[in-house]
Design a protein around this motif. Structure first.
Motif, PDB file in Angstrom:
ATOM      1  N   GLY A 114       5.388   9.544  -2.758  1.00 39.86           N
ATOM      2  CA  GLY A 114       5.710  10.599  -1.549  1.00 39.86           C
ATOM      3  C   GLY A 114       4.660  10.936  -0.865  1.00 39.86           C
ATOM      4  O   GLY A 114       4.589  11.935  -0.033  1.00 39.86           O
ATOM      5  N   LEU A 115       3.468  10.221  -0.928  1.00 45.43           N
ATOM      6  CA  LEU A 115       1.953  10.583  -0.387  1.00 45.43           C
ATOM      7  C   LEU A 115       1.987  10.254   0.974  1.00 45.43           C
ATOM      8  O   LEU A 115       2.891   9.314   1.430  1.00 45.43           O
ATOM      9  N   ALA A 116       1.288  11.109   1.878  1.00 43.87           N
ATOM     10  CA  ALA A 116       1.488  10.710   3.454  1.00 43.87           C
ATOM     11  C   ALA A 116       0.800   9.236   3.455  1.00 43.87           C
ATOM     12  O   ALA A 116      -0.246   9.081   2.809  1.00 43.87           O
ATOM     13  N   SER A 117       1.426   8.697   4.462  1.00 45.87           N
ATOM     14  CA  SER A 117       0.894   7.151   4.848  1.00 45.87           C
ATOM     15  C   SER A 117      -0.324   7.325   5.365  1.00 45.87           C
ATOM     16  O   SER A 117      -1.259   6.144   5.441  1.00 45.87           O
ATOM     17  N   THR A 118      -1.052   8.337   5.926  1.00 42.11           N
ATOM     18  CA  THR A 118      -2.405   8.597   6.463  1.00 42.11           C
ATOM     19  C   THR A 118      -3.396   8.384   5.646  1.00 42.11           C
ATOM     20  O   THR A 118      -4.401   8.073   5.784  1.00 42.11           O
ATOM     21  N   TYR A 119      -3.247   8.781   4.371  1.00 42.97           N
ATOM     22  CA  TYR A 119      -4.225   8.873   3.242  1.00 42.97           C
ATOM     23  C   TYR A 119      -3.892   7.775   2.136  1.00 42.97           C
ATOM     24  O   TYR A 119      -5.022   7.546   1.420  1.00 42.97           O
ATOM     25  N   ALA A 120      -2.738   7.267   1.951  1.00 47.68           N
ATOM     26  CA  ALA A 120      -2.513   6.483   0.999  1.00 47.68           C
ATOM     27  C   ALA A 120      -3.345   4.964   1.043  1.00 47.68           C
ATOM     28  O   ALA A 120      -3.861   4.821  -0.187  1.00 47.68           O
ATOM     29  N   PRO A 121      -3.874   4.466   2.072  1.00 51.96           N
ATOM     30  CA  PRO A 121      -4.575   3.234   2.072  1.00 51.96           C
ATOM     31  C   PRO A 121      -6.190   3.760   1.689  1.00 51.96           C
ATOM     32  O   PRO A 121      -6.739   2.955   0.932  1.00 51.96           O
ATOM     33  N   LEU A 122      -6.533   4.937   1.803  1.00 48.52           N
ATOM     34  CA  LEU A 122      -7.562   5.331   1.241  1.00 48.52           C
ATOM     35  C   LEU A 122      -7.972   5.408  -0.338  1.00 48.52           C
ATOM     36  O   LEU A 122      -8.696   4.893  -0.864  1.00 48.52           O
ATOM     37  N   LEU A 123      -7.033   5.958  -1.011  1.00 45.19           N
ATOM     38  CA  LEU A 123      -6.825   5.944  -2.260  1.00 45.19           C
ATOM     39  C   LEU A 123      -6.406   4.591  -2.798  1.00 45.19           C
ATOM     40  O   LEU A 123      -6.865   4.294  -3.780  1.00 45.19           O
ATOM     41  N   ALA A 124      -5.749   3.773  -2.171  1.00 42.35           N
ATOM     42  CA  ALA A 124      -5.439   2.463  -2.684  1.00 42.35           C
ATOM     43  C   ALA A 124      -6.570   1.664  -2.867  1.00 42.35           C
ATOM     44  O   ALA A 124      -6.921   0.777  -3.595  1.00 42.35           O
ATOM     45  N   ALA A 125      -7.484   1.768  -1.679  1.00 43.24           N
ATOM     46  CA  ALA A 125      -8.524   1.260  -1.315  1.00 43.24           C
ATOM     47  C   ALA A 125      -9.730   1.385  -2.587  1.00 43.24           C
ATOM     48  O   ALA A 125     -10.226   0.573  -3.087  1.00 43.24           O
ATOM     49  N   ALA A 126      -9.705   2.515  -2.806  1.00 42.50           N
ATOM     50  CA  ALA A 126     -10.590   3.189  -4.099  1.00 42.50           C
ATOM     51  C   ALA A 126     -10.237   2.660  -5.153  1.00 42.50           C
ATOM     52  O   ALA A 126     -10.940   1.976  -6.042  1.00 42.50           O
ATOM     53  N   ALA A 127      -8.947   2.426  -5.470  1.00 44.51           N
ATOM     54  CA  ALA A 127      -8.368   1.865  -6.685  1.00 44.51           C
ATOM     55  C   ALA A 127      -8.607   0.433  -6.993  1.00 44.51           C
ATOM     56  O   ALA A 127      -8.622  -0.017  -7.864  1.00 44.51           O
ATOM     57  N   ALA A 128      -8.725  -0.303  -5.719  1.00 42.16           N
ATOM     58  CA  ALA A 128      -8.875  -1.626  -5.671  1.00 42.16           C
ATOM     59  C   ALA A 128     -10.451  -1.985  -5.932  1.00 42.16           C
ATOM     60  O   ALA A 128     -10.653  -3.210  -6.214  1.00 42.16           O
ATOM     61  N   ILE A 129     -11.350  -0.943  -5.771  1.00 41.23           N
ATOM     62  CA  ILE A 129     -12.737  -1.500  -5.971  1.00 41.23           C
ATOM     63  C   ILE A 129     -13.099  -2.207  -7.321  1.00 41.23           C
ATOM     64  O   ILE A 129     -13.928  -3.042  -7.334  1.00 41.23           O
TER      65      ILE A 129
END
Length: 146
Positions: A93-108
């Protein structure tokens, strides 16, 4: 060459490459539809990223084999960020505006490991050099029994 130094250079190259992508995207957007501009900018920035990753991050010679395998690191990043965005938005349920930033950090970390394996080969799996072979004890003279 330390892994810590490679990670720092990897993140720096990623930041530069993001700027390269965005600059190309904005420039191409003046002449192309946004999807075409995105695809062209993504492809061109991947080529730039390959050479930066080769020369700056891992300080290795680029080869055709590495060049052809390099998109696998981007594919790994794409899969992780896409799954991460879905998980963060639809499941947590996280806001879609911030989710890509967290997902990108997790992918590093995964992207780093995949690119390291591509650029340095199987030796990249070892973080410490293999131990030197133990010295052999001198053979004793054997006397016949009996």
């Amino acid at each position: 060459m330390t892994t810590r130094g490679q990670i720092i250079r990897f993140v720096a190259v990623g930041a530069v490459n993001t700027g390269v992508y965005y600059g190309l995207y904005r420039a191409l957007l003046t002449a192309l539809p946004y999807v075409a501009a995105h695809i062209a900018a993504f492809t061109l920035s991947m080529v730039v990223s390959f050479f930066l990753t080769s020369y700056v991050t891992y300080r290795t010679r680029p080869t055709w084999r590495k060049f052809l395998l390099f998109p696998l690191s981007n594919a790994a990043n794409f899969v992780i960020t896409t799954a991460g965005v879905y998980l963060l938005v639809d499941v947590l349920g996280l806001a879609s505006t911030y989710a890509p930033l967290l997902a990108a950090a997790a992918a590093i970390p995964v992207t780093f490991l995949v690119s390291r394996l591509i650029m340095l080969g199987p030796a990249a799996r070892r973080t410490v050099p293999p131990p030197a072979p133990a010295p052999r004890a001198p053979e004793r003279e054997r006397t016949p029994v009996g």
